[in-house]
Design a protein around this motif. Structure first.
Motif, mmCIF file in Angstrom:
data_model
loop_
_atom_site.group_PDB
_atom_site.id
_atom_site.type_symbol
_atom_site.label_atom_id
_atom_site.label_comp_id
_atom_site.label_asym_id
_atom_site.label_seq_id
_atom_site.Cartn_x
_atom_site.Cartn_y
_atom_site.Cartn_z
ATOM 1 N N ILE A 104 -5.845 24.939 0.991
ATOM 2 C CA ILE A 104 -6.843 23.871 0.922
ATOM 3 C C ILE A 104 -6.531 22.997 -0.296
ATOM 4 O O ILE A 104 -5.891 23.440 -1.249
ATOM 5 N N TRP A 105 -6.989 21.752 -0.247
ATOM 6 C CA TRP A 105 -6.851 20.858 -1.386
ATOM 7 C C TRP A 105 -7.933 21.174 -2.407
ATOM 8 O O TRP A 105 -9.104 21.254 -2.064
ATOM 9 N N LYS A 106 -7.535 21.364 -3.670
ATOM 10 C CA LYS A 106 -8.471 21.624 -4.758
ATOM 11 C C LYS A 106 -8.293 20.538 -5.817
ATOM 12 O O LYS A 106 -7.169 20.257 -6.233
ATOM 13 N N PRO A 107 -9.396 19.928 -6.275
ATOM 14 C CA PRO A 107 -9.300 18.936 -7.349
ATOM 15 C C PRO A 107 -8.757 19.574 -8.622
ATOM 16 O O PRO A 107 -8.984 20.752 -8.878
ATOM 17 N N VAL A 108 -8.057 18.778 -9.418
ATOM 18 C CA VAL A 108 -7.562 19.254 -10.712
ATOM 19 C C VAL A 108 -8.420 18.658 -11.817
ATOM 20 O O VAL A 108 -8.969 17.567 -11.672
ATOM 21 N N SER A 109 -8.549 19.373 -12.905
ATOM 22 C CA SER A 109 -9.309 18.867 -14.053
ATOM 23 C C SER A 109 -8.470 17.833 -14.796
ATOM 24 O O SER A 109 -7.252 17.728 -14.588
ATOM 25 N N ASP A 110 -9.106 17.089 -15.675
ATOM 26 C CA ASP A 110 -8.379 16.098 -16.464
ATOM 27 C C ASP A 110 -7.309 16.741 -17.332
ATOM 28 O O ASP A 110 -6.270 16.147 -17.586
ATOM 29 N N THR A 111 -7.542 17.967 -17.799
ATOM 30 C CA THR A 111 -6.544 18.640 -18.637
ATOM 31 C C THR A 111 -5.343 19.101 -17.824
ATOM 32 O O THR A 111 -4.261 19.262 -18.371
ATOM 33 N N GLN A 112 -5.516 19.311 -16.516
ATOM 34 C CA GLN A 112 -4.404 19.711 -15.640
ATOM 35 C C GLN A 112 -3.666 18.503 -15.072
ATOM 36 O O GLN A 112 -2.549 18.637 -14.601
ATOM 37 N N SER A 113 -4.306 17.361 -15.101
ATOM 38 C CA SER A 113 -3.753 16.169 -14.481
ATOM 39 C C SER A 113 -2.647 15.553 -15.340
ATOM 40 O O SER A 113 -2.607 15.732 -16.555
ATOM 41 N N ASP A 127 0.826 -1.202 0.000
ATOM 42 C CA ASP A 127 0.000 0.000 0.000
ATOM 43 C C ASP A 127 0.861 1.253 0.000
ATOM 44 O O ASP A 127 0.483 2.270 -0.554
ATOM 45 N N ASN A 128 2.020 1.198 0.629
ATOM 46 C CA ASN A 128 2.895 2.359 0.728
ATOM 47 C C ASN A 128 4.101 2.246 -0.197
ATOM 48 O O ASN A 128 5.141 2.809 0.072
ATOM 49 N N SER A 129 3.945 1.545 -1.286
ATOM 50 C CA SER A 129 5.013 1.425 -2.261
ATOM 51 C C SER A 129 4.838 2.518 -3.309
ATOM 52 O O SER A 129 3.737 2.758 -3.792
ATOM 53 N N ILE A 130 5.924 3.152 -3.649
ATOM 54 C CA ILE A 130 5.878 4.215 -4.652
ATOM 55 C C ILE A 130 5.798 3.636 -6.064
ATOM 56 O O ILE A 130 5.393 4.316 -6.998
ATOM 57 N N VAL A 131 6.146 2.361 -6.214
ATOM 58 C CA VAL A 131 6.144 1.725 -7.528
ATOM 59 C C VAL A 131 4.713 1.630 -8.052
ATOM 60 O O VAL A 131 3.805 1.205 -7.346
ATOM 61 N N GLY A 132 4.524 2.061 -9.289
ATOM 62 C CA GLY A 132 3.215 2.032 -9.923
ATOM 63 C C GLY A 132 2.955 3.336 -10.658
ATOM 64 O O GLY A 132 3.818 4.210 -10.739
ATOM 65 N N THR A 133 1.744 3.466 -11.197
ATOM 66 C CA THR A 133 1.347 4.684 -11.912
ATOM 67 C C THR A 133 0.437 5.507 -11.017
ATOM 68 O O THR A 133 -0.549 4.994 -10.478
ATOM 69 N N TRP A 134 0.783 6.774 -10.865
ATOM 70 C CA TRP A 134 0.074 7.702 -9.982
ATOM 71 C C TRP A 134 -0.464 8.869 -10.803
ATOM 72 O O TRP A 134 0.266 9.491 -11.557
ATOM 73 N N LYS A 135 -1.752 9.178 -10.617
ATOM 74 C CA LYS A 135 -2.397 10.275 -11.342
ATOM 75 C C LYS A 135 -2.643 11.441 -10.399
ATOM 76 O O LYS A 135 -3.167 11.265 -9.300
ATOM 77 N N LEU A 136 -2.289 12.647 -10.846
ATOM 78 C CA LEU A 136 -2.535 13.856 -10.070
ATOM 79 C C LEU A 136 -4.029 14.079 -9.924
ATOM 80 O O LEU A 136 -4.753 14.134 -10.916
#
Length: 134
Positions: free
Chosen positions: A49-58, A27-36
């Motif tokens: 504050i945390w703000k969601p990003v759009s698909d075009t910003q991701s 669960d805490n492995s950095i290996v893999g694909t991570w999406k913003l």
């Protein structure tokens, strides 16, 4: 017979403990694909504050086992190495030149949070990534 049942119970409990520990590590492995999925920004009150990003910003980072990394943002390959238990250095070799940086990282609710080091943003420059692929 009681001893056999006791022995079987002990073996079963030890195997389930090691399996839980293995799941925690994965669960805490950095290996893999991570999406913003979110970025820290200033709220109406000026507090971060945390703000969601759009698909075009991701964009995505894919961390591989042997220190290799790809990124959909720069569309080039690179390397990463751990500076310490919660810090890493990322370097991309792109057509336009090298892009590199140091980041602190942590896992929060199975998400990866990257913070540039040094952090030059007033409200923070944290970015939160969700694992989308092992």
């Amino acid at each position: 017979m009681k001893n056999l049942i006791l022995l079987f119970s002990l073996i079963l409990s030890f195997s389930s403990c090691s399996q839980n520990e293995e799941e925690k590590i994965n669960d805490n492995s950095i290996v893999g694909t991570w999406k913003l999925i979110e970025k820290i920004e200033s709220g109406n009150d000026g507090l971060p504050i945390w703000k969601p990003v759009s698909d075009t910003q991701s964009y995505t980072y894919t961390f591989y086992e042997k220190g290799l990394i790809t990124n959909s943002r720069y569309n080039c390959n690179g390397t990463y190495e751990f500076n310490s238990a919660n810090s890493l250095h990322i370097e991309f070799e792109c057509n336009d030149g090298k892009i590199n940086g140091d980041f602190n990282f942590k896992f929060t609710n199975k998400n990866l949070v990257l913070t540039p080091n040094p952090n030059t943003c007033d409200e923070g420059c944290d970015e939160k990534f969700k694992k989308i692929e092992e």
